[in-house]
Design a protein around this motif. Structure first.
Motif, PDB file in Angstrom:
ATOM      1  N   LEU A  66       0.858  -1.186   0.000  1.00 39.90           N
ATOM      2  CA  LEU A  66       0.000   0.000   0.000  1.00 39.90           C
ATOM      3  C   LEU A  66       0.894   1.236   0.000  1.00 39.90           C
ATOM      4  O   LEU A  66       1.911   1.272   0.688  1.00 39.90           O
ATOM      5  N   LYS A  67       0.507   2.186  -0.789  1.00 41.66           N
ATOM      6  CA  LYS A  67       1.343   3.375  -0.940  1.00 41.66           C
ATOM      7  C   LYS A  67       1.384   4.168   0.373  1.00 41.66           C
ATOM      8  O   LYS A  67       0.347   4.449   0.967  1.00 41.66           O
ATOM      9  N   THR A  97      -8.878   1.903  -6.853  1.00 44.86           N
ATOM     10  CA  THR A  97      -7.504   2.351  -7.139  1.00 44.86           C
ATOM     11  C   THR A  97      -6.564   1.513  -6.273  1.00 44.86           C
ATOM     12  O   THR A  97      -6.117   0.451  -6.716  1.00 44.86           O
ATOM     13  N   SER A  98      -6.288   1.949  -5.038  1.00 48.40           N
ATOM     14  CA  SER A  98      -5.429   1.128  -4.177  1.00 48.40           C
ATOM     15  C   SER A  98      -6.123  -0.177  -3.789  1.00 48.40           C
ATOM     16  O   SER A  98      -5.460  -1.180  -3.537  1.00 48.40           O
ATOM     17  N   SER A 158       1.428  -0.993   5.991  1.00 45.70           N
ATOM     18  CA  SER A 158       1.523  -0.566   4.593  1.00 45.70           C
ATOM     19  C   SER A 158       1.459  -1.761   3.640  1.00 45.70           C
ATOM     20  O   SER A 158       1.858  -1.682   2.484  1.00 45.70           O
ATOM     21  N   LEU A 207      -6.759   4.326   1.388  1.00 47.35           N
ATOM     22  CA  LEU A 207      -7.383   3.220   0.662  1.00 47.35           C
ATOM     23  C   LEU A 207      -8.606   3.751  -0.071  1.00 47.35           C
ATOM     24  O   LEU A 207      -9.488   4.352   0.547  1.00 47.35           O
TER      25      LEU A 207
END
Ligand code: TYD
Length: 132
Positions: A7-8, A24-25, A83, A20
């Motif tokens: 996760l970014k 997208t994520s 993350s 989140l």
């Protein structure tokens, strides 16, 4: 299908943040979020699969171990990093073990709660997998 995803992290000198977002994520439309915390010593949870539901599990604090089983092989996955997310597709038997006392396990799901989507019997799960 089961897969760990990174996760970014949006970090700066103040600390860390993870965002989140649906589609997208998180690779589905999020309809439900729940989190498991304050798990008592030696408690294991889960012991079911879903017919259709897809989920993303994120251990936002502490650690736990997920046992995932696609009917052919079993995998133990340690979650201890906020993350990191674990995508769990449909027809995956899951058990949750070894919760640390500070564990907060957050789960995002693509559907509302529906008891009819649960497979709570392991033999029935195997039967469904074998007939696929
Ligand atoms: P349970 O399925 O036992 O949780 P786990 O598989 O994580 O150990 O759920 C506990 C109770 O909460 C059970 O009575 C069903 C209910 N529940 C809801 O009402 N909505 C939800 O989204 C979830 C996940 C559970």
């Amino acid at each position: 299908m089961m897969k760990k995803i990174k996760l970014k992290m949006l970090g700066d000198e103040r600390g860390s943040m993870v965002v989140l977002e649906s589609n997208t994520s998180v690779p589905f439309e999020i309809k439900r979020v729940y989190y498991i915390f304050d798990t008592k010593n030696n408690v294991s949870r889960g012991f079911h699969a879903h017919k259709e539901l897809r989920q993303l599990a994120v251990c936002v604090s502490g650690s736990c171990r997920l046992l995932l089983d696609d009917g052919k092989s079993k995998k133990n996955i340690i979650l201890n990093n906020p993350s990191e997310g674990l995508l769990i597709g449909n027809l995956i038997w899951r058990e949750m073990h070894d919760f640390s006392s500070d564990c907060v396990l957050m789960v995002l799901a693509n559907e509302y709660y529906d008891e009819l989507d649960y497979i709570r019997d392991y033999e029935k799960f195997k039967e469904i997998i074998n007939n696929k």
